[in-house]
Design a protein around this motif. Structure first.
Motif, PDB file in Angstrom:
ATOM      1  N   HIS A   1       0.803  -1.227   0.000  1.00 50.77           N
ATOM      2  CA  HIS A   1       0.000   0.000   0.000  1.00 50.77           C
ATOM      3  C   HIS A   1       0.842   1.286   0.000  1.00 50.77           C
ATOM      4  O   HIS A   1       0.584   2.209  -0.781  1.00 50.77           O
ATOM      5  CB  HIS A   1      -0.892  -0.051   1.241  1.00 50.77           C
TER       6      HIS A   1
ATOM      7  N   HIS B   1       1.533   4.427  -2.619  1.00 48.38           N
ATOM      8  CA  HIS B   1       1.414   5.874  -2.363  1.00 48.38           C
ATOM      9  C   HIS B   1       2.627   6.622  -2.928  1.00 48.38           C
ATOM     10  O   HIS B   1       2.497   7.641  -3.603  1.00 48.38           O
ATOM     11  CB  HIS B   1       1.343   6.142  -0.854  1.00 48.38           C
TER      12      HIS B   1
ATOM     13  N   ASP C   1      -0.373   7.645   6.496  1.00 47.96           N
ATOM     14  CA  ASP C   1      -1.820   7.547   6.293  1.00 47.96           C
ATOM     15  C   ASP C   1      -2.464   6.863   7.477  1.00 47.96           C
ATOM     16  O   ASP C   1      -1.840   6.709   8.535  1.00 47.96           O
ATOM     17  CB  ASP C   1      -2.136   6.843   4.961  1.00 47.96           C
TER      18      ASP C   1
ATOM     19  N   THR D   1      -4.072   3.589   7.466  1.00 48.00           N
ATOM     20  CA  THR D   1      -3.773   2.167   7.535  1.00 48.00           C
ATOM     21  C   THR D   1      -3.446   1.620   6.166  1.00 48.00           C
ATOM     22  O   THR D   1      -4.072   1.976   5.172  1.00 48.00           O
ATOM     23  CB  THR D   1      -5.011   1.388   8.027  1.00 48.00           C
TER      24      THR D   1
ATOM     25  N   ASP E   1      -6.005   7.650  -0.542  1.00 46.16           N
ATOM     26  CA  ASP E   1      -6.097   6.375  -1.245  1.00 46.16           C
ATOM     27  C   ASP E   1      -6.716   6.488  -2.645  1.00 46.16           C
ATOM     28  O   ASP E   1      -6.664   5.533  -3.423  1.00 46.16           O
ATOM     29  CB  ASP E   1      -6.865   5.353  -0.395  1.00 46.16           C
TER      30      ASP E   1
HETATM   31 ZN   LIG Z   1      -3.313   4.878   2.231  1.00 43.34          ZN
END
Ligand SMILES: [Zn+2]
Ligand SMILES: [Zn+2]
Ligand SMILES: [Zn+2]
Length: 806
Positions: free
Chosen positions: A493, A497, A523, A525, A780
């Motif tokens: 994840h 980003h 962020d 999570t 996100d």
């Molecule tokens: Zn995120």
């Protein structure tokens, strides 16, 4: 005799359906050049013949004077033998390529242009006050396109046969409406209707009979709530100055605190509500017309319940003729929020809107032009004169992000769970979707799957590579897992980003790659490669891979999801790790005394308390500590309110230590990684253990100040400054070891402007080059772009990561 040359041109980009051929025609004929211009599957082609100097002049002006909606990505030229023609012709549209290939781009929906606005207010014009006026330079595009090529029969305007005057304009290359697919007029186009709450025709009597728009404005002025069918869906409208109306809307929508957007009639009206600097004004008045979050002026004539407890207001200007007319009919600003109940997707089909909004709206201002695809308003902030997107949707989508290095194979990236977007990519284009929403219910999931099919058709993408988030429970991940005949690429994840930020900035990829950067991904999570929840990450990354250089020291998340909804639980988790603190004297403990011991026990035992290095949760803990908020009712609320609380004049900051190779005392018991996570692990981690940033030091300093009677506004500022200082310190530490001088900042926490500004200032003063987002969100909503470019980079290396099920 003068020398004559003939040059063949190919123009790629958004050059169809935007008046490009007539533009080429008039430019060439104006210069006395011969030749032709036409459309085909790859864009616009032309042949230009005349004296060399004039042909050069033509090429110069081609890009400089292109029509407003054109976006030229590439012009290639080649010499041809002259044909001896002095005349210039527009070739008819070519057929689609024989292999069925489609290469054209679809433009985004575009705000009403100045020419159309002039006609709209001209009593002598046949489209005077017609709410659907548009032309080649403005109007609906993406939201009405059912398929390509972009031609009227394949739009939701198909059912409206053009009247004679409209058809004449449509076929006249000299007319502004030449090949304007949605063109129409009161005689042949869509019409407004006003319906009651039960969908029955509503007549308010004379003088408003036959004037749905005037009647809707009268209802709004009377404090009623009107559902208004716009470009990408239904809005709910209320008189922004009437607190009773706005409060009723809030109650009926089951939306407690999340701010509503406000429609202002024009820039002057916006300036009466908010501080609007030049960059904000340009963004407000841009063709995309996003909602811009701006500092609210004291005494702005907007009901308190429009944005409770918020120093900012989300302002937008009218972007359709209907909104212009409605804003004109109202004396002041209008609350215009998505037509839905709490977190459902925005309603866009008439039947569905009538059913779902019946309990909220007193009336419906609707029309008979269908919306093909649901598209929410875009939302943005302004950071140092550039947009900082919060939600990239209507007005921007589906214009592609041009990606350096391109895509060796066609890619589908499935995005994350919250604020989902997906991305389809081929050649050098990444088509990041409109805002889909939180993939938590059936209807949003359907928007996701149908959206992917729609984009595949529109842009002729048949993905061979599918990228997904490592979180096994995301519905987007599950969707990817069910696909067959494709290569699956799991992407961490926070790496996504950082890669998203690199792509946003055009960071080089491929043969002339830009190399590695320091990626700071903060962020709420994201699933880590070690099975814990990450979210305060310092990565060393390029497009293809990353190492975890450091992160916030992990703390337990007592109760899992419950800790996200109740920030006080994070205060408990952090405070419990601190020695010698007079914790009993803290308000946050007293307020939550009934559950405090149980939550602390949960955190200590690690029962239903997964570890997290989340930066968002650190902000939550401090927000709860300061009494900002113990529970939230929308994502990020506690951190947003903490930012607003902070005194911007305060220069002091707390110090957080960075521990090398030290799991830290707040880490709780060692855990073993989940098996699925091990299988999905990306590139090898950095030799040695990542450093830990001791977020708890900041919590302790804040608690000490609070006990000493320091005002919460000062503490909030010192906390922000402390986070910024330790981010800079961590980046310096990485630079010492790895000689990296570029930092990419991403993750939803960087929507916090106070933090972002502090971090950028500190890093730049130490000689770093800092990359921030300006085209896709740092939250996100930008993940799908990051996943796509990572999949492409791994493809170039010929080393797609092993798939979970391989
Ligand atoms: Zn995120
Ligand atoms: Zn126009
Ligand atoms: Zn007409």
């Amino acid at each position: 005799m003068t020398q004559v040359i003939r040059t063949a041109l190919r123009v790629e980009g958004i050059v169809q359906g935007v008046g490009f051929r007539p533009f080429v025609y008039s430019l060439a004929t104006g210069l006395g050049l011969g030749g032709l211009v036409g459309n085909d599957v790859d864009g616009v082609f032309a042949e230009i013949e005349g004296p060399p100097a004039t042909v050069r002049e033509f090429l110069r002006r081609l890009e400089r004077e292109a029509p407003p909606l054109a976006r030229i990505e590439r012009v290639t030229t080649s010499a041809m033998p002259p044909a001896g023609t002095a005349s210039f012709t527009i070739a008819p549209s070519g057929p689609n390529a024989p292999d069925g290939r489609r290469g054209t781009l679809v433009a985004a929906d575009t705000a009403t242009c100045a020419d159309c606005l002039r006609e709209l207010s001209d009593p002598a014009d046949r489209r005077y006050r017609y709410p659907f006026i548009n032309c080649t330079n403005c109007g609906p595009r993406f939201t009405i396109v059912r398929d390509v090529p972009y031609d009227r029969p394949l739009t939701t305007m198909a059912g409206f046969a053009m009247c004679e005057p409209c058809a004449a304009e449509y076929h006249d290359p000299a007319d502004r409406r030449y090949h304007a697919q949605p063109t129409c007029c009161p005689a042949c186009g869509p019409r407004l209707a006003l319906l009651g709450a039960a969908g029955e025709p509503l007549d308010l009597g004379e003088p408003l009979t036959g004037d749905p728009l005037g009647a809707a404005a009268a209802l709004l002025r009377d404090g009623r709530i009107v559902a208004v069918k716009g470009l990408g869906g239904y809005h709910l409208a209320a008189d922004a100055a009437r607190d009773d109306a706005v409060a009723a809307l809030r109650a009926r929508k089951h939306r407690e605190d999340k701010p509503f957007a406000v429609l202002a009639a024009g820039l002057a009206a916006a300036r009466a509500l908010c501080e609007v600097d030049d960059a904000a004004a340009a963004l407000l008045a841009s063709r995309a017309r996003p909602v811009v979050l701006l500092p609210r002026l004291p005494g702005a004539a907007v009901a308190a319940s429009a944005a409770p407890g918020n120093r900012h207001l989300g302002i937008m200007l009218p972007y359709t003729p209907l909104h212009h007319l409605l804003a004109g009919a109202m004396a002041g600003p209008i609350v215009l929020t998505s037509g839905n109940v709490s977190d459902e997707p925005i309603a866009y089909r008439d039947e569905d809107a009538l059913a779902r909004l019946a309990g909220i709206a007193d009336a419906f201002l609707t029309h008979d032009r269908a919306i093909h695809i649901r598209t929410d308003d875009s939302v943005t902030r302004v950071f140092r004169g550039r947009p900082l997107p919060v939600r990239r949707s209507r007005g921007y989508v589906p214009e592609p992000v041009v990606v350096p290095g391109g895509f060796p194979r066609q890619v589908l990236a499935c995005g994350a769970e919250l604020k989902n977007t997906f991305c389809l990519a081929k050649e050098r284009h990444a088509f990041v979707s409109h805002h889909i929403g939180d993939l938590e219910n059936v209807e949003t999931l359907r928007s996701f799957t149908e959206g992917i099919e729609h984009f595949r058709r529109l842009f002729d993408v048949d993905p061979r590579v599918v990228a997904y988030d490592l979180h096994p429970e995301y519905l987007s991940t599950k969707y990817a897992m069910e696909l067959t005949g494709v290569d699956l690429v799991g992407v961490q994840h926070h790496h996504a980003h950082v890669a998203s930020c690199l792509a946003d900035n055009g960071w080089p990829a491929g043969p002339r790659a830009g190399g590695r950067v320091i990626g700071v991904a903060f962020d709420g999570t994201g699933y880590g490669t070690d099975g814990t929840l990450w979210g305060g990450e310092f990565l060393i990354a390029d497009y293809a891979g990353f190492e975890r250089a450091g992160h916030l020291a992990p703390v337990p998340l007592p109760g899992g999801q419950a800790a996200i909804r109740q920030p006080w639980r994070m205060a408990a988790a952090y405070l419990d790790g601190l020695d010698g603190l007079g914790a009993a004297s803290l308000d946050v403990m007293r307020r939550n005394s009934a559950q405090w011991p149980a939550v602390v026990a949960m955190a200590r035992k690690g029962v239903n308390a997964p570890l997290t290095s989340s930066a968002g949760r650190l902000f939550d803990a401090v927000a709860a500590l300061l009494g900002v908020r113990d529970a939230i009712n929308y994502e990020g609320q506690a951190a947003i309110e903490l930012e607003q609380l902070a005194d911007p004049a305060e220069r002091g900051g707390y110090h957080a230590a960075i521990d090398a190779e030290n799991p830290g005392r707040y880490a709780g018991p060692e855990r073993t990684a989940a098996p699925a996570a091990e299988a999905a692990a990306g590139p090898a981690p950095e030799a040695g253990r990542p450093f830990h940033v001791r977020g708890a030091d900041l919590v302790r300093a804040a608690a000490d100040d609070l006990t000493a009677g320091v005002p919460p506004a000062v503490i909030a500022a010192r906390f922000h400054n402390g986070v910024a200082a330790v981010v800079a310190a961590a980046c310096l530490r990485i630079r010492e070891r790895h000689a990296l001088t570029t930092v990419a900042l991403s993750g939803g926490v960087f929507q916090n402007m106070l933090l972002l500004n502090q971090v950028v200032t500190r890093l730049e003063s130490r000689g770093f080059t800092v990359l921030t987002h300006s085209r896709v969100p740092c939250n996100d909503g930008g993940i799908s772009l990051g996943q796509a470019v990572i999949a492409a980079a791994r493809d170039r290396l010929g080393s797609g990561a092993p798939a979970l099920d391989s």
